[in-house]
Design an enzyme around this catalytic site. Structure first.
Site, PDB file in Angstrom:
ATOM      1  N   SER B  37       1.032  -4.125   0.022  1.00  0.00           N
ATOM      2  CA  SER B  37      -0.250  -3.892  -0.649  1.00  0.00           C
ATOM      3  C   SER B  37      -0.113  -3.489  -2.114  1.00  0.00           C
ATOM      4  CB  SER B  37      -1.055  -2.820   0.100  1.00  0.00           C
ATOM      5  OG  SER B  37      -0.417  -1.565  -0.019  1.00  0.00           O
ATOM      6  N   LYS B  80      -1.134   3.863  -3.005  1.00  0.00           N
ATOM      7  CA  LYS B  80      -2.103   3.044  -3.732  1.00  0.00           C
ATOM      8  C   LYS B  80      -2.205   3.538  -5.176  1.00  0.00           C
ATOM      9  CE  LYS B  80      -3.361   1.134   0.172  1.00  0.00           C
ATOM     10  NZ  LYS B  80      -2.875  -0.175   0.528  1.00  0.00           N
TER      11      LYS B  80
END
Lengths: 182, 154
Positions: B37, B80
């Protein structure tokens, strides 16, 4: 110097992995904590055992980082877990189904509490530990029970979190008095 | 004789164990990353140093890559990038159905690999209290060592 470092490390391990005492401020958990007729603030034992597994039960009194202000710690009771449907007290929606990885927390004092009725369901990851006992003042030393308003919580039959058969684990002066009143 | 040596060794192990635990808990630690991701900035198998001091002083800025407890599973840690902080207006073209502004005490997280990332676009703004650390720099692989200030354009 070496002894100070080692001593500090031991304290650090106990603080982060075992638990620590904590002073209760405010009246949002009255009468369980800081009852109106008490002159002194309660001190509780905040247990960190099992805090990394996040296996909390309905009725547990927990410490969480406030979703509104990360510098603030709140102490509330878990009323509902993921999948449950809870009837709210003062929330914008009458009923809420708790999303995955979240829970519903409330102060025992219904109307003096900044809790899920204000900010909604919270991520379980915000929970830091569980308050197991009141440790001070001496007259109030007791284990905290796990009672919660079951009538407001609908647990789905396929819930991952089955309530324990005895929701009131251990006795406390408070719960004995409450039973007598009823 | 051997017993005394054993006790001394155990004592030393406990001492160093306690220091390592406290360092990892309060200062920082090394993490091996999984998943795609954050590609191409961070690939699976990359090793990074995470520091825990900035989050304690709420010293997180747009662009920081952070380690965070997943809002939908407290036992999972995700990595993230903070794209928006509290008060920022959400992009009108964003596909998420959430509110117009990032609420107080929350951040907006996105993976650099937008298609392959489950992030705030899926679960909304994330409360600050879930942040576990800031990624300081990547140490391995050595040919891509360095700070992760900007999205890699590889």
């Amino acid at each position: 110097m070496n002894k100070v470092l080692v001593g500090g490390a031991v304290v650090g391990v106990i603080y982060s992995a075992v638990g620590f005492p904590s002073k209760i401020r405010g009246r949002s958990m009255t009468p369980t904590l800081n009852p109106d007729d008490s002159k002194y603030s309660d001190y509780i034992w905040m247990s960190k055992l099992g805090s990394q597994q996040f296996k909390y039960q309905r009725g547990n009194v927990v410490c969480l980082v406030s979703p509104k202000d990360p510098k603030e710690r709140l102490i509330k009771r878990i009323i509902a877990l993921e999948g449950d449907t809870v009837k709210t007290l003062a929330y914008k929606n009458r009923q809420v189904t708790i999303p995955e990885g979240h829970c519903w927390v409330e102060g025992d004092s219904k109307y003096r509490s900044c809790d899920s009725n204000i900010f909604g369901a919270i991520s379980m990851g915000l929970i830091q530990g569980r308050a197991t006992h009141i440790i001070w003042p001496p007259s109030r030393i007791q284990r905290l029970d796990n009672r919660y308003p079951e009538e407001r919580v609908q647990i789905p039959p396929d819930s991952k979190h089955i309530p324990t058969s005895n929701p009131s684990l251990g006795t406390s002066k408070h719960s004995i008095l409450a039973n007598e009143k009823e | 004789m051997a017993f005394r040596r054993g006790v001394r060794l155990a004592g030393r192990l406990l001492k160093y164990g306690a220091i390592i635990h406290c360092t990892a808990e309060f200062v920082g630690h090394i993490t091996v990353c999984h998943g795609s991701s954050m590609e191409p900035t961070i690939k699976g198998g990359d090793v990074v140093i995470v520091e825990k001091i900035s989050i304690n002083f709420q010293n997180i800025e747009r662009g920081d890559v952070v380690l965070c407890r997943s809002p939908v599973d407290p036992r999972t840690l995700v990595m993230k990038r903070v794209t928006l902080i509290e008060g920022d207006v959400l992009d009108k073209t964003s596909t998420s159905p959430f509110l117009a502004k990032v609420p107080t005490g929350h951040v907006w997280l996105e993976g650099d690999n937008t298609e392959q990332s489950k992030d705030s676009n899926d679960y909304g703004p994330v409360p600050y209290g879930l942040l576990q650390g800031k990624v300081l720099l990547k140490v391995f692989p050595i040919n891509r060592f360095g700070l992760l200030k900007d999205k890699c354009l590889d």
